[in-house]
Motif scaffolding. Structure first.
Motif, mmCIF file in Angstrom:
data_model
loop_
_atom_site.group_PDB
_atom_site.id
_atom_site.type_symbol
_atom_site.label_atom_id
_atom_site.label_comp_id
_atom_site.label_asym_id
_atom_site.label_seq_id
_atom_site.Cartn_x
_atom_site.Cartn_y
_atom_site.Cartn_z
ATOM 1 N N PHE A 237 -37.010 -47.316 98.479
ATOM 2 C CA PHE A 237 -35.805 -47.315 97.647
ATOM 3 C C PHE A 237 -35.744 -48.645 96.922
ATOM 4 O O PHE A 237 -35.599 -49.704 97.542
ATOM 5 N N LEU A 238 -35.867 -48.587 95.585
ATOM 6 C CA LEU A 238 -35.804 -49.806 94.781
ATOM 7 C C LEU A 238 -34.414 -49.953 94.169
ATOM 8 O O LEU A 238 -33.717 -50.917 94.433
ATOM 9 N N GLU A 258 -33.260 -44.980 87.746
ATOM 10 C CA GLU A 258 -33.392 -44.990 89.192
ATOM 11 C C GLU A 258 -34.871 -44.989 89.570
ATOM 12 O O GLU A 258 -35.692 -44.380 88.880
ATOM 13 N N VAL A 259 -35.201 -45.656 90.680
ATOM 14 C CA VAL A 259 -36.564 -45.673 91.205
ATOM 15 C C VAL A 259 -36.472 -45.586 92.725
ATOM 16 O O VAL A 259 -36.059 -46.546 93.384
ATOM 17 N N VAL A 279 -29.669 -48.645 100.484
ATOM 18 C CA VAL A 279 -29.283 -49.909 99.863
ATOM 19 C C VAL A 279 -30.497 -50.829 99.799
ATOM 20 O O VAL A 279 -31.288 -50.906 100.741
ATOM 21 N N ASN A 280 -30.617 -51.539 98.690
ATOM 22 C CA ASN A 280 -31.614 -52.595 98.525
ATOM 23 C C ASN A 280 -30.872 -53.845 98.065
ATOM 24 O O ASN A 280 -29.713 -53.780 97.662
ATOM 25 N N GLY A 281 -31.527 -54.993 98.127
ATOM 26 C CA GLY A 281 -30.966 -56.194 97.542
ATOM 27 C C GLY A 281 -30.196 -57.092 98.481
ATOM 28 O O GLY A 281 -29.616 -58.085 98.044
ATOM 29 N N GLU A 363 -42.202 -51.867 93.748
ATOM 30 C CA GLU A 363 -42.138 -50.414 93.819
ATOM 31 C C GLU A 363 -43.136 -49.838 94.811
ATOM 32 O O GLU A 363 -42.900 -48.775 95.391
ATOM 33 N N TYR A 364 -44.265 -50.514 95.022
ATOM 34 C CA TYR A 364 -45.281 -49.972 95.921
ATOM 35 C C TYR A 364 -44.946 -50.182 97.390
ATOM 36 O O TYR A 364 -45.625 -49.664 98.271
#
Length: 512
Positions: A237-238, A258-259, A279-281, A363-364
């Motif tokens: 989840f990015l 979205e990614v 959630v990310n970040g 992303e990877y």
């Protein structure tokens, strides 16, 4: 080789000290780059034929895939046949031109192909598509007909998020069981080993739309395991419909709205079905736990199915599968009783689904892990038996997730100062819009439908439930005002729809 035979092999391994695999990868293979490894291609004409509808292709060792995995084909009768390495099975690519490797090199893993019944018309009769991969540690990837690969499953997770680091058990051997000529299902037996545990697995595989795997396992710990993750899922989840999702997280400079391979976790118990948006970040990794006693099911899902939400022609995130894990009653699995003691409460009877979220800008990177962690530790010398069904999930609603509760389909957050905005917007007033969809929701305005919203800290202001004519769903609007000062960690908001005092939606559970 039978499942009971693999169980005996796991018991034998667990009774002895762990023997690490030999570090014998030839230098030319160890030095390969990512691109160099991708240039090694298995020759399709050399595929292992498994009845009329299945075949297997093999992965070469090299780059990050350093460990040898023993592979066998188990005929319908007789002894298993080892799959022997021969470099003529592969086009090794320009980076390995002129190289030769010994016959004992072995393989890194394998992938299964299947003749889906609705293959594209431009394909030849009997065309088989790849749908399942076993490669690396105990990872495997499964997709349904028409889906793209996305998240991964694993045999076992040990120490995810622990300060001392995670242990990654390996599938060290697989026996692919030859099916009947016209069979549409296939069985794979697998042996797992690591410093802490040995294990036997049986995968009964039924590809299709959806694809299903019934997983039977017998785990044999060498030492006490306080937090063993059962039926683990790993995803990416990015950023999503509300950005990364964490408070004050840095936005992504990306043309794609979205990614992600998954956008939420579902946990189902006897009393409720919960949806947690990913959630990310955050500044640091975080583990969230959701008590389940007993667990009815959990999964990482991709609910956003609209191409316009992603705009990525190549990645096709809208076609990535979700995975749903459904525990199976132990007493219904006779071979599990034969593999150990008499039936007892299942491995999923008491514990928590743990969600591990790692901050990521890449992303990877798979930065999301979900697994069921039993309340009681796994004790050395005491086998644990478990069985569950893994189902690929595409567009919902789906039979894979039982019940008639409406599902959360989007979460959006913004300033609550819509009439008299300040510049910059006040962080003390945040508006949440949570959308629900489901066939059993009222189609028009209904005074008996109510929004039930709570917060672990701060104030919830005027929650409202209203129909959304454009989608046929319902929306909860609610303003949240944070406390001062903010507590450390997340503040958790929860919301669901109620009609005449009866819950009609799953519970939205999200960090503020």
């Amino acid at each position: 080789m039978t499942f009971e035979g693999v169980v005996a092999e796991a018991q034998r391994l667990a009774a002895a000290p762990y023997a690490a695999p030999a570090e014998d990868l030839p230098p030319a293979l160890a030095a390969l780059s990512y691109d160099g490894y991708r240039r090694i291609v298995f020759r399709p004409a050399e595929a292992l034929r498994l009845g009329r509808n299945f075949s297997a292709q093999l992965f070469h060792r090299g780059f990050l895939q350093k460990k040898r995995v023993r592979l066998f084909v188990q005929p319908r009768s007789g002894a298993p046949r080892p799959v022997a390495y021969d470099q003529r099975l592969f086009d090794l690519g320009k980076d390995l031109a002129g190289q030769s490797f010994a016959p004992d090199l072995g393989f890194a893993g394998f992938r299964l192909h299947y003749a889906f019944s609705d293959a594209p018309k431009n394909r030849p009769p009997g065309f088989q598509e790849e749908f399942l991969v076993f490669l690396g540690a105990s990872y495997f990837r499964l997709r349904g007909d028409g889906q793209e690969y996305g998240l991964s499953a694993r045999g076992l997770a040990i120490g995810t998020g622990a300060p001392e680091g995670e242990e990654f058990p390996d599938f060290v051997a697989h026996w692919i069981c030859e099916p009947d000529a016209e069979a549409r299902t296939l069985t794979v037996l697998s042996l797992l080993d690591s410093p802490s545990v040995a294990g036997a697995y049986r995968f009964e595989i039924a590809p299709g739309d959806p694809s299903r795997m019934t997983v039977t396992a017998s785990l044999h710990p060498r030492r006490r395991l306080d937090k063993a993750g059962l039926a683990p899922l790993t995803s990416m989840f990015l950023h999503g419909e509300s950005g990364p999702g964490a408070r004050n997280a840095q936005a992504f400079d990306d043309f794609r709205p979205e990614v992600h391979d998954s956008d939420g976790l579902v946990v189902m118990t006897e009393a409720d079905r919960l949806w947690r948006p990913l959630v990310n970040g955050r500044p640091a990794p975080q583990i969230s736990a959701f008590r389940a006693a007993p667990l009815r099911g959990f999964g990482l899902l991709q609910r956003e199915r609209n191409f316009a939400a992603y705009l990525d022609v190549e990645a096709r995130h809208e076609a990535r599968p979700g995975h749903w894990v459904e525990p199976l009653a132990e007493e219904k699995r006779p071979e599990m009783v034969a593999a150990g003691a008499s039936p007892r409460p299942g491995a999923f009877a008491d514990g928590a689904v743990q969600l591990f979220e790692i901050p990521s800008r890449e992303e990877y990177m798979d930065n999301i892990v979900a697994a069921f962690v039993p309340a009681a530790p796994l004790e050395a010398g005491k086998p644990l038996r478990l069985a569950y069904r893994l189902t690929t999930v595409g567009t919902e609603p789906t039979e894979a997730l039982p019940g008639d509760l409406a599902r959360v389909v989007s979460t959006r957050v913004g300033s609550a100062e819509r009439l008299r905005p300040t510049e910059p917007p006040s962080p003390q007033r945040r508006l949440y819009a949570i959308d629900f969809e489901g066939p059993n929701l009222p189609r028009d305005h209904d005074e008996s439908v109510r929004a039930v919203v709570t917060a672990s800290a701060g104030a919830v202001v005027e929650p409202v439930a209203a129909p959304v004519p454009q989608t046929g769903g319902w929306r909860i609007y609610v303003e949240w005002r944070p406390p001062a000062p903010l507590p450390p960690g997340d503040v958790i908001l929860r919301a669901y729809l109620e009609k005449d005092g009866r819950r009609i939606s799953e519970t939205w559970d999200a960090p503020a």
